[in-house]
Design a protein around this motif. Structure first.
Motif, PDB file in Angstrom:
ATOM      1  N   VAL A 204       2.593   1.079  -1.223  1.00  0.00           N
ATOM      2  CA  VAL A 204       1.341   1.791  -1.274  1.00  0.00           C
ATOM      3  C   VAL A 204       0.378   2.313   0.285  1.00  0.00           C
ATOM      4  O   VAL A 204       1.087   1.661   0.899  1.00  0.00           O
ATOM      5  CB  VAL A 204       0.649   1.487  -2.272  1.00  0.00           C
ATOM      6  N   PRO A 205       0.746   3.804   0.069  1.00  0.00           N
ATOM      7  CA  PRO A 205      -0.153   3.831   1.680  1.00  0.00           C
ATOM      8  C   PRO A 205      -1.240   2.905   1.922  1.00  0.00           C
ATOM      9  O   PRO A 205      -2.099   2.155   0.954  1.00  0.00           O
ATOM     10  CB  PRO A 205      -0.669   5.248   1.391  1.00  0.00           C
ATOM     11  N   LEU A 206      -1.652   3.219   3.161  1.00  0.00           N
ATOM     12  CA  LEU A 206      -2.930   1.997   3.168  1.00  0.00           C
ATOM     13  C   LEU A 206      -4.335   2.681   2.968  1.00  0.00           C
ATOM     14  O   LEU A 206      -4.195   4.283   2.642  1.00  0.00           O
ATOM     15  CB  LEU A 206      -2.412   1.984   5.214  1.00  0.00           C
ATOM     16  N   PRO A 207      -5.071   2.695   2.454  1.00  0.00           N
ATOM     17  CA  PRO A 207      -6.376   2.373   2.486  1.00  0.00           C
ATOM     18  C   PRO A 207      -7.398   3.411   3.045  1.00  0.00           C
ATOM     19  O   PRO A 207      -7.093   3.127   4.533  1.00  0.00           O
ATOM     20  CB  PRO A 207      -7.117   1.864   1.769  1.00  0.00           C
ATOM     21  N   ASP A 208      -7.499   4.968   2.889  1.00  0.00           N
ATOM     22  CA  ASP A 208      -8.649   5.823   4.084  1.00  0.00           C
ATOM     23  C   ASP A 208     -10.111   4.447   3.422  1.00  0.00           C
ATOM     24  O   ASP A 208     -10.815   5.560   5.084  1.00  0.00           O
ATOM     25  CB  ASP A 208      -8.305   6.763   3.519  1.00  0.00           C
TER      26      ASP A 208
ATOM     27  N   PHE B  95      -5.379  -1.235  11.974  1.00  0.00           N
ATOM     28  CA  PHE B  95      -6.555   0.560  11.142  1.00  0.00           C
ATOM     29  C   PHE B  95      -6.957   1.268  12.604  1.00  0.00           C
ATOM     30  O   PHE B  95      -7.123   0.156  13.164  1.00  0.00           O
ATOM     31  CB  PHE B  95      -7.232   0.411  10.223  1.00  0.00           C
ATOM     32  N   ASP B  96      -6.941   2.254  12.942  1.00  0.00           N
ATOM     33  CA  ASP B  96      -7.738   2.846  13.865  1.00  0.00           C
ATOM     34  C   ASP B  96      -9.323   3.185  13.492  1.00  0.00           C
ATOM     35  O   ASP B  96     -10.055   2.086  14.360  1.00  0.00           O
ATOM     36  CB  ASP B  96      -7.074   4.428  14.092  1.00  0.00           C
ATOM     37  N   SER B  97      -9.081   2.992  11.703  1.00  0.00           N
ATOM     38  CA  SER B  97     -10.885   2.539  11.368  1.00  0.00           C
ATOM     39  C   SER B  97     -10.733   2.720   9.716  1.00  0.00           C
ATOM     40  O   SER B  97      -9.866   3.069   9.753  1.00  0.00           O
ATOM     41  CB  SER B  97     -11.504   4.206  11.933  1.00  0.00           C
ATOM     42  N   LEU B  98     -11.633   2.179   9.564  1.00  0.00           N
ATOM     43  CA  LEU B  98     -11.434   1.954   8.044  1.00  0.00           C
ATOM     44  C   LEU B  98     -13.396   2.272   7.920  1.00  0.00           C
ATOM     45  O   LEU B  98     -13.454   1.060   8.118  1.00  0.00           O
ATOM     46  CB  LEU B  98     -10.945   0.888   8.163  1.00  0.00           C
ATOM     47  N   ASP B  99     -13.598   3.136   6.744  1.00  0.00           N
ATOM     48  CA  ASP B  99     -15.388   2.478   5.790  1.00  0.00           C
ATOM     49  C   ASP B  99     -14.826   1.467   4.835  1.00  0.00           C
ATOM     50  O   ASP B  99     -14.367   1.865   4.026  1.00  0.00           O
ATOM     51  CB  ASP B  99     -15.761   4.556   5.020  1.00  0.00           C
TER      52      ASP B  99
ATOM     53  N   GLU C 268      -5.119  10.068   0.045  1.00  0.00           N
ATOM     54  CA  GLU C 268      -6.135   9.552   0.618  1.00  0.00           C
ATOM     55  C   GLU C 268      -6.155   8.646  -0.817  1.00  0.00           C
ATOM     56  O   GLU C 268      -6.008   9.095  -1.665  1.00  0.00           O
ATOM     57  CB  GLU C 268      -8.057  10.370   0.775  1.00  0.00           C
ATOM     58  N   SER C 269      -6.654   7.608  -0.353  1.00  0.00           N
ATOM     59  CA  SER C 269      -6.246   6.708  -1.355  1.00  0.00           C
ATOM     60  C   SER C 269      -7.654   5.397  -1.013  1.00  0.00           C
ATOM     61  O   SER C 269      -8.072   5.439   0.624  1.00  0.00           O
ATOM     62  CB  SER C 269      -4.819   5.333  -0.964  1.00  0.00           C
ATOM     63  N   LEU C 270      -7.892   4.648  -1.082  1.00  0.00           N
ATOM     64  CA  LEU C 270      -9.415   3.690  -1.698  1.00  0.00           C
ATOM     65  C   LEU C 270      -8.714   2.270  -2.344  1.00  0.00           C
ATOM     66  O   LEU C 270      -7.943   2.100  -3.303  1.00  0.00           O
ATOM     67  CB  LEU C 270      -9.990   4.514  -2.747  1.00  0.00           C
TER      68      LEU C 270
END
Length: 275
Positions: free
Chosen positions: A67-71, A93-97, A48-50
């Protein structure tokens, strides 16, 4: 924990649009840049990434550094160079907190979390998570703490991120003067890597309308104006926090060309593995 510095510049970045100063010219010659501030933190244990702050250069940064898209994401404050890239969440994004502080800002009458939710109410894919400063939350398998700093007139926060399994620690001062509260310093203390706001060298304080502040015993100002640290202030704070490694960020193109790309000033694309 893998840390990638996506954006290491201030509000205009380096090179600055329309600027032909020696520093901007040298940046073009060397093909280096400092886009608007953003930091990518990857938890390689969980995959996971932030993302810390959503730069207006979001699209370019992610394409450039691959770099990976953030979670999940964190917004430290509501200045445009830290927030306005959030619009890129549309169709990406489908969803992003999005985690942001829940303290009410006396200047705006709203918290950072409320401002983000209001400004991006049309983004159905994001979910704002109001977060209490100085209380640790688990995000992407990492222990994350927002800490109040000094960036008047708006509230602003630094961030401490620690891997609960390895103990690796990243501290980010956020946009701040040298006057970081003691409780925040305690949370930021002893990082493996410190990213510290250092907008200009101290000798440029003479060019600010109100000069510098928080002078050290040598008379050198540690704060430029009211809202950002000088290079010297940031390095003093790094010593006080006992940082193992320090990189200076939120850097302006006002650094003289012969100083602008010297260590420990960061440039975009730098990556660090903290173990």
């Amino acid at each position: 924990m893998r840390v990638t510095l996506l954006g290491t510049g201030d509000t205009t970045g380096t090179p600055t649009v329309g600027c032909d100063c020696e520093t901007c010219q040298l940046a073009r010659e060397r093909d280096v840049e400092r886009t608007r501030f953003s930091v990518h933190v990857e938890n390689e244990r969980t995959g996971e990434s932030l993302l810390i702050d959503f730069s207006p250069d979001f699209r370019y940064q992610f394409l450039r550094d691959d770099v990976p898209l953030p979670d999940a994401g964190i917004v430290t404050h509501v200045h445009f160079d830290h927030l306005d890239g959030l619009g890129n969440a549309f169709r990406v994004f489908d969803s992003l907190d999005i985690y942001a502080a829940d303290e009410t800002d006396p200047e705006t009458g709203k918290s950072v979390a409320e401002t983000v939710a209001d400004d991006y109410h049309y983004l159905r894919t994001i979910s704002v998570q109001p977060t209490t400063p100085l209380e640790t939350v688990r995000i992407c398998g990492l222990d994350v703490t927002l800490v109040p700093v000094d960036h008047l007139p708006l509230v602003c926060y630094g961030v401490a991120i620690e891997d609960p399994e390895t103990g690796a620690k990243l501290s980010i001062t956020g946009d701040t003067s040298y006057d970081v509260p003691e409780k925040s310093r305690e949370v930021l203390d002893d990082p493996d890597l410190l990213l510290a706001d250092a907008i200009v060298p101290a000798h440029l304080c003479s060019s600010h309308p109100i000069g510098g502040r928080h002078e050290g015993p040598d008379g050198v100002p540690r704060t430029f104006g009211t809202k950002h640290m000088t290079r010297e202030g940031a390095l003093t704070l790094a010593d006080e926090l006992d940082a193992s490694q320090t990189r200076l960020v939120h850097v302006a193109h006002f650094y003289p060309a012969n100083e602008a790309f010297e260590a420990p000033l960061a440039i975009d694309g730098e990556a660090y593995v903290l173990e």
